[in-house]
Design a protein around this motif. Structure first.
Motif, PDB file in Angstrom:
ATOM      1  N   LYS A   1      -9.003  20.158  -1.775  1.00 37.89           N
ATOM      2  CA  LYS A   1      -9.164  19.069  -0.796  1.00 37.89           C
ATOM      3  C   LYS A   1      -7.840  18.312  -0.607  1.00 37.89           C
ATOM      4  O   LYS A   1      -7.412  18.049   0.521  1.00 37.89           O
TER       5      LYS A   1
ATOM      6  N   ASP B   1       8.476   9.339  -6.928  1.00 40.91           N
ATOM      7  CA  ASP B   1       8.864   8.205  -7.778  1.00 40.91           C
ATOM      8  C   ASP B   1       9.968   7.366  -7.154  1.00 40.91           C
ATOM      9  O   ASP B   1      10.402   6.387  -7.760  1.00 40.91           O
TER      10      ASP B   1
ATOM     11  N   ILE C   1       0.915   9.160  -0.213  1.00 39.81           N
ATOM     12  CA  ILE C   1       0.459   8.233  -1.242  1.00 39.81           C
ATOM     13  C   ILE C   1      -0.331   7.072  -0.639  1.00 39.81           C
ATOM     14  O   ILE C   1      -1.328   6.627  -1.208  1.00 39.81           O
ATOM     15  N   ALA C   2       0.105   6.619   0.543  1.00 42.62           N
ATOM     16  CA  ALA C   2      -0.656   5.565   1.216  1.00 42.62           C
ATOM     17  C   ALA C   2      -2.054   6.073   1.583  1.00 42.62           C
ATOM     18  O   ALA C   2      -2.989   5.299   1.763  1.00 42.62           O
TER      19      ALA C   2
ATOM     20  N   VAL D   1      14.637   4.010  -6.150  1.00 45.18           N
ATOM     21  CA  VAL D   1      14.169   2.938  -5.254  1.00 45.18           C
ATOM     22  C   VAL D   1      12.641   2.989  -5.157  1.00 45.18           C
ATOM     23  O   VAL D   1      12.030   3.995  -5.511  1.00 45.18           O
ATOM     24  N   PRO D   2      12.007   1.902  -4.691  1.00 41.71           N
ATOM     25  CA  PRO D   2      10.581   2.005  -4.382  1.00 41.71           C
ATOM     26  C   PRO D   2      10.380   3.169  -3.398  1.00 41.71           C
ATOM     27  O   PRO D   2      11.227   3.377  -2.528  1.00 41.71           O
ATOM     28  N   ARG D   3       9.300   3.905  -3.542  1.00 40.96           N
ATOM     29  CA  ARG D   3       9.204   5.134  -2.754  1.00 40.96           C
ATOM     30  C   ARG D   3       9.206   4.889  -1.258  1.00 40.96           C
ATOM     31  O   ARG D   3       9.635   5.736  -0.487  1.00 40.96           O
ATOM     32  N   SER D   4       8.802   3.712  -0.842  1.00 36.05           N
ATOM     33  CA  SER D   4       8.812   3.399   0.591  1.00 36.05           C
ATOM     34  C   SER D   4      10.230   3.332   1.151  1.00 36.05           C
ATOM     35  O   SER D   4      10.420   3.331   2.357  1.00 36.05           O
TER      36      SER D   4
ATOM     37  N   VAL E   1      -2.341  11.035  -5.027  1.00 36.97           N
ATOM     38  CA  VAL E   1      -1.191  10.993  -5.926  1.00 36.97           C
ATOM     39  C   VAL E   1      -0.962  12.403  -6.462  1.00 36.97           C
ATOM     40  O   VAL E   1      -1.639  12.852  -7.383  1.00 36.97           O
TER      41      VAL E   1
ATOM     42  N   ASN F   1       3.738   1.544  -1.796  1.00 36.91           N
ATOM     43  CA  ASN F   1       4.212   1.734  -3.170  1.00 36.91           C
ATOM     44  C   ASN F   1       3.101   1.583  -4.209  1.00 36.91           C
ATOM     45  O   ASN F   1       3.342   1.728  -5.405  1.00 36.91           O
TER      46      ASN F   1
ATOM     47  N   SER G   1       5.675   8.749   1.672  1.00 38.41           N
ATOM     48  CA  SER G   1       4.930   7.481   1.678  1.00 38.41           C
ATOM     49  C   SER G   1       3.521   7.666   2.220  1.00 38.41           C
ATOM     50  O   SER G   1       2.565   7.089   1.701  1.00 38.41           O
TER      51      SER G   1
ATOM     52  N   ARG H   1      -3.854   7.535  -0.422  1.00 34.21           N
ATOM     53  CA  ARG H   1      -4.586   7.526  -1.684  1.00 34.21           C
ATOM     54  C   ARG H   1      -4.609   8.874  -2.388  1.00 34.21           C
ATOM     55  O   ARG H   1      -5.535   9.200  -3.119  1.00 34.21           O
TER      56      ARG H   1
ATOM     57  N   GLU I   1       0.813  -1.226   0.000  1.00 33.65           N
ATOM     58  CA  GLU I   1       0.000   0.000   0.000  1.00 33.65           C
ATOM     59  C   GLU I   1       0.843   1.271   0.000  1.00 33.65           C
ATOM     60  O   GLU I   1       0.339   2.342  -0.309  1.00 33.65           O
TER      61      GLU I   1
ATOM     62  N   LYS J   1       9.086  -2.444  -8.244  1.00 30.95           N
ATOM     63  CA  LYS J   1       8.116  -1.501  -7.653  1.00 30.95           C
ATOM     64  C   LYS J   1       8.595  -0.084  -7.937  1.00 30.95           C
ATOM     65  O   LYS J   1       8.817   0.711  -7.025  1.00 30.95           O
TER      66      LYS J   1
END
Lengths: 470, 470
Positions: B290, B375, B241-242, B344-347, B246, A104, B238, B244, A102, A182
């Motif tokens: 929002k 990204d 984006i987590a 890298v993965p954004r996380s 973007v 990524n 993170s 929801r 969730e 990812k």
């Protein structure tokens, strides 16, 4: 035919219960959803993991045995028919979601999961995997990836390709590679990920995929716009998009299709009009409301005789489900249903629909047309009977003319079904001799023994579209 | 060196004034924006149309002369350096928009147009071409396509690849092919379009492209969030984006970068904080408002010491422009600037940024880090001096360690700059031996004489990253 010795060797890789050479079973996997292509495999193999896939492929490469990866066989271009025999690979033991991330916004899955099952899991977390082929209730993700499947939401959200971030692939030589990850951005060498998406199982076996997710749209609304004039419906499509509105779904059904779908679904679809547009928009409520008002206005300005917004979610769902059932509904009418996917720039839909009607009349065949109007991706569907040899010759000629006209309009021979064994004779129309040569060079480079799903994409002979092989 | 006879033959294809062998001119095209790679071409050729490109390529293929297509040379991986000499191709005569199609939402263009010029034309019609590499004021679309360029809007909108619908390509054998078209869906054979996007000019020459456009977002807003804690900034990314959301842009700048950018741009950036997030959201006003509220709340919850929304469009534009100027600003400080794009993965951004700091300390080198945090696409940028041999050895080691750690975190050696000549020694870290072999098989199949931009992507020798060639 595989010798007993080869069968034994294969069996030793996947274990006794995962190799099937029973005649009845082979028959089950001798065809897919494409009419008139049937050919027996020599064995049906269900590997339990990537390592076993690799061993099977290595074995087949050594012995030059064809390998045909197969999802649920919903393919409409004879893409999973084992036209040269060999081993059909099933992924029933490789059907798990491995990771839903969730942070990524990715899901990593094995190929054998049913598309709709994956979508449901993802949506239960408030996330969204948009590609929605009409067969999604039975199709598998691996099949979707191999075919670069489209669907009803392609206009706004794109196709399978746009959501594949990374793959694990078993190459024809048995080597296992991983592409992407990812990662929103990755340009480390050639884009093998997208080369494999849509390669119809002819370059290797997808054993794992990392898919991009997006936040689930907050809400959606559905409009049905009725027309007594095909041209007006088609012009509405262009006008909506030229007005800078990109609906999630923009489907077209002609009168014959409407009639058949209504007989099948019985949800009160209008059957007296010449054409219907089914338009769905999703997003934040305020945006959806505004877009819907605008869309309704544009449809009315373009001579829609009625425009109605679905009052409830159930009503909207019923409309979309009915549309998804178009193929099943049409398939009930005649012994043979041939569903095509000639695609044109959306500005050319009116011309294309008109031409399909004229061509059907010219060759005295029955063609209903529906499809993803927003994408210019039409599904002219011929209701026929393969036992009527004279008619089948006319059907052949009609489709050839349809493909040629689609190309003339800047379109393509296949928007979302793939080339498979069915349309290989027409590929040159779209990509030319030099384009086919480039594709063949890639194929030969990666699969010199031509073991991966042979007989697909590339035309081999003068064989025509509708022919029973073997 | 090309013989006088060969030069004459080339000249006869493109005419006298479009072939340049003047030493001063050759020098201009002996390098790109990548430090420490320089190599003289034998000729600089400016074809006037696709037919001339085809003739030039056919000629070069016959005589095994390297062909290096070049946009504006803003490449950061030595992708356009003629490391094996040969012909540099310029597209100054092929810089026209051929068609802007508002019904199909496409623009068809020649490769030589400046990215920003194309964006401006498109936006003047209320449409939007999202890929926005920082170099867009000088970069060319053809270069963007060859490199699959990213940019600041990649998180929400994707990269160049996601907007290329069709290409006209001159293959290494001189044949001209067309892929795709004004089509949302096309699965006629292998996806040559995406194979060529990002292939760094090693497979053929792009002579025309049809690009997808989308409606221009109605509005946008920009937030600046300040942090005294790197980790908190990364976690905010993170968390947004987590949740929801973007955002269109989600940029990260560390303190050293901030200081340098402020010295350069003088727009009142905070220089006393450890990190800044620059966040832009676009879309309908109500949605943007929002999202911005929500983003500000999330940043505060994650220990942002200050969160401010840009009050005017000018203020917002100044912030984005300052960010785009990061490379230019940093480049002023030391004789040599090496800008990387480990991704890298954004996380994993927090871990990666911390590791970069530690690695820089370990090797006693100066590395500033900024980049597209949404990204996971970071730009660790080393300020050094190539004349200091001992330091350069340490820089080498530091970057090697950075790449390896990025891979360990599920990342890649290059998110948007390409492999070029600069990172070919590291490609195996990402795609493995089998992956490189598959790529090389494709390259050899399409370009058996290895004339197309040779010396790129694939490592040839033990050559290290920072080495002057020839």
């Amino acid at each position: 035919m595989l010798s007993e010795e080869l069968i034994q060797e294969l069996r030793s890789i996947v274990s006794h219960e995962n190799l099937d050479i029973n005649k009845a079973s082979l028959l089950v996997y001798s065809y897919d959803a494409t009419p008139q292509f049937q050919s027996m495999p020599d064995a049906v193999v269900s590997p339990r993991n990537t390592n076993e896939v690799s061993q099977v492929v290595r074995f087949c490469n050594k012995h030059h045995i064809p390998v045909v990866p197969r999802g649920s066989g919903t393919n409409l271009s004879a893409g999973t028919t084992p036209v040269e025999g060999g081993v059909v690979l099933l992924f029933k033991h490789m059907d798990q979601i491995l990771d839903l991330d969730e942070e990524n916004l990715t899901v990593t899955t094995q190929p054998g999961i049913i598309t709709k099952d994956l979508i449901d899991v993802v949506e239960s977390r408030g996330l969204f995997y948009p590609p929605d082929p009409s067969s999604m209730k039975i199709s598998q993700i691996g099949g979707n990836i191999n075919e670069n499947s489209g669907g009803l939401r392609g206009l706004k959200y794109g196709v399978t390709r746009d959501y594949v971030l990374g793959l694990e692939i078993v190459l024809p030589n048995g080597e296992i590679i991983r592409t992407g990850g990812k990662l929103a951005k990755d340009v480390a060498g050639y884009d093998l990920t997208r080369l494999f998406v849509g390669s119809e199982g002819t370059l290797g076996i997808v054993t794992e995929a990392t898919l991009k997710l997006i936040p689930k749209p907050e809400t959606k609304k559905t409009i049905l716009a009725l027309y007594q004039d095909l041209d007006a419906a088609a012009k509405s499509v262009s006008a909506i998009i030229a007005n800078r509105i990109v609906p999630a779904t923009l489907e077209f059904l002609d009168q014959p299709t409407l009639q058949v779908v209504e007989d099948f679904a019985q949800i009160g679809l209008p059957t007296e009009v010449k054409a219907v547009l089914l338009i769905e928009q999703d997003g934040p409520p305020s945006v959806v409301a505004k877009d819907m008002d605008e869309i309704a206005k544009i449809c009315r300005e373009h001579k829609a005789v009625e425009v109605s917004v679905a009052k409830t979610e159930e009503e909207a769902e019923a409309l979309t489900t009915a549309r998804r059932a178009a193929l099943s509904a049409l398939a009930r009418l005649k012994p043979t249903t041939i569903l095509e996917d000639a695609t044109v720039p959306r500005s050319e839909i009116a011309k294309m629909v008109k031409a399909i009607d004229e061509i059907a009349k010219k060759y005295d065949v029955t063609i209903c047309t529906f499809g993803h109007a927003g994408d210019g991706n039409l599904h002219p569907t011929c209701l026929t009977d393969v036992r009527n040899k004279a008619e089948i010759v006319r059907v052949e000629k009609a489709f050839e003319e349809i493909f040629k006209y689609a190309i003339e309009l800047g379109g393509t021979i296949t928007g979302e079904h793939g080339v498979g064994a069915m349309k290989s004779d027409y590929l040159h129309l779209k990509v030319g001799k030099a384009g086919i040569e480039a594709m063949q060079q890639i194929k030969t480079a990666l699969d010199p023994n031509n073991i991966m799903n042979p007989g697909k994409i590339f035309a081999k002979s003068e064989r025509k579209r509708v022919v029973v092989t073997k």
